[in-house]
Design an enzyme around this catalytic site. Structure first.
Site, PDB file in Angstrom:
ATOM      1  CG  ASN A  62       8.642  -5.132 -10.410  1.00 41.79           C
ATOM      2  OD1 ASN A  62       9.091  -4.448  -9.502  1.00 41.79           O
ATOM      3  ND2 ASN A  62       8.047  -6.287 -10.204  1.00 41.79           N
ATOM      4  CD  GLU A  64       3.799  -7.289 -11.008  1.00 41.03           C
ATOM      5  OE1 GLU A  64       2.721  -7.481 -10.406  1.00 41.03           O
ATOM      6  OE2 GLU A  64       4.802  -8.006 -10.852  1.00 41.03           O
ATOM      7  CB  CYS A  73      11.629  -5.881 -16.202  1.00 46.03           C
ATOM      8  SG  CYS A  73      11.086  -7.543 -16.568  1.00 46.03           S
ATOM      9  CD  GLU A  75      15.958  -5.932 -14.506  1.00 41.48           C
ATOM     10  OE1 GLU A  75      14.735  -5.677 -14.469  1.00 41.48           O
ATOM     11  OE2 GLU A  75      16.420  -7.033 -14.179  1.00 41.48           O
ATOM     12  CB  CYS A 112      13.708 -11.307 -17.815  1.00 38.67           C
ATOM     13  SG  CYS A 112      13.188  -9.894 -18.802  1.00 38.67           S
ATOM     14  CB  CYS A 115      15.947  -6.921 -18.753  1.00 39.76           C
ATOM     15  SG  CYS A 115      14.345  -6.332 -18.184  1.00 39.76           S
TER      16      CYS A 115
HETATM   17  N1  THU Z   1      10.953  -8.612 -13.107  1.00 39.71           N
HETATM   18  C1  THU Z   1      11.789  -7.541 -13.184  1.00 39.71           C
HETATM   19  O1  THU Z   1      11.416  -6.407 -12.855  1.00 39.71           O
HETATM   20  N2  THU Z   1      13.040  -7.753 -13.658  1.00 39.71           N
HETATM   21  C2  THU Z   1      13.520  -8.954 -14.070  1.00 39.71           C
HETATM   22  O2  THU Z   1      14.626  -9.037 -14.561  1.00 39.71           O
HETATM   23  C3  THU Z   1      12.709 -10.150 -13.889  1.00 39.71           C
HETATM   24  C4  THU Z   1      11.318  -9.956 -13.473  1.00 39.71           C
HETATM   25  C5  THU Z   1       9.600  -8.395 -12.618  1.00 39.71           C
HETATM   26  C6  THU Z   1       8.516  -8.649 -13.635  1.00 39.71           C
HETATM   27  C7  THU Z   1       7.333  -8.927 -12.753  1.00 39.71           C
HETATM   28  O3  THU Z   1       6.737  -7.693 -12.391  1.00 39.71           O
HETATM   29  C8  THU Z   1       7.936  -9.563 -11.500  1.00 39.71           C
HETATM   30  O4  THU Z   1       9.322  -9.276 -11.552  1.00 39.71           O
HETATM   31  C9  THU Z   1       7.745 -11.063 -11.406  1.00 39.71           C
HETATM   32  O5  THU Z   1       8.175 -11.692 -12.543  1.00 39.71           O
END
Ligand code: THU
Length: 162
Positions: A62, A64, A73, A75, A112, A115
């Site tokens: 991820n 940010e 994310c 994925e 999520c 994704c």
């Molecule tokens: N996140 C992912 O990388 N993949 C997911 O399927 C769910 C959430 C990340 C997004 C954010 O940077 C952190 O997790 C918290 O939500």
């Protein structure tokens, strides 16, 4: 009246050494990838590893941003990299894992909704299910045979797609 019904299973394993070597290796790659996440805001590091049909492994994590919705994310970071750099190669297997700063992630982390949709289109594009391996930092390992387990009804417009 039941109109549509989709059934699928999730296989649960309790230890990484219960998986076949390919799956073990992919999960370990995802764990490594999580260490390189840029997650200063959530402090929730997610790692994703893809095994391509040509046996190459692609990593994502991820990413940010202080403008929160700009982040992505793990994925989608991984599958969009695969799409950008290996546009004709399908994905065989995906592993996703996470760890957090301050508490133990001891349950599998589900991709999520956004994704799931993006993964789903990769399956459709190559007409090939992607085996999905999920684990937290510890705890049970879930393996699904394809995205349909988590997203049985995908958004798709035939006329706009393949
Ligand atoms: N996140 C992912 O990388 N993949 C997911 O399927 C769910 C959430 C990340 C997004 C954010 O940077 C952190 O997790 C918290 O939500």
């Amino acid at each position: 009246m039941e109109v549509l019904k989709r059934e699928s299973v999730i296989h649960q394993f309790n230890q990484i050494d219960e998986l076949n070597i390919t799956a073990q290796n992919l999960l370990l790659n995802a764990k490594d990838a999580a260490k390189n996440a840029y997650a200063p805001y959530s402090k929730f590091n997610v790692g994703c590893a893809l095994l391509l049909e040509n046996n190459e492994i692609i990593l994502g994590n991820n990413q940010e941003n202080i403008a929160y919705p700009s982040g992505l994310c793990a994925e989608r970071t991984a599958i969009f990299y695969a799409g950008a750099n290996y546009p004709t190669v399908s994905i065989k297997m995906m592993a996703v894992t996470a760890f957090a700063n301050g508490y133990e992630v001891n349950q599998p982390v589900m991709p999520c909704g956004a994704c799931l949709q993006s993964i789903s289109e990769f399956e459709l594009r190559f007409s090939k299910p992607i085996e999905i391996i999920l684990q937290g930092n510890s705890g049970p390992i879930y393996i699904a045979e394809g995205i349909k387990t988590f997203l049985p009804f995908q958004f798709f417009i035939k006329e706009l797609g393949m």
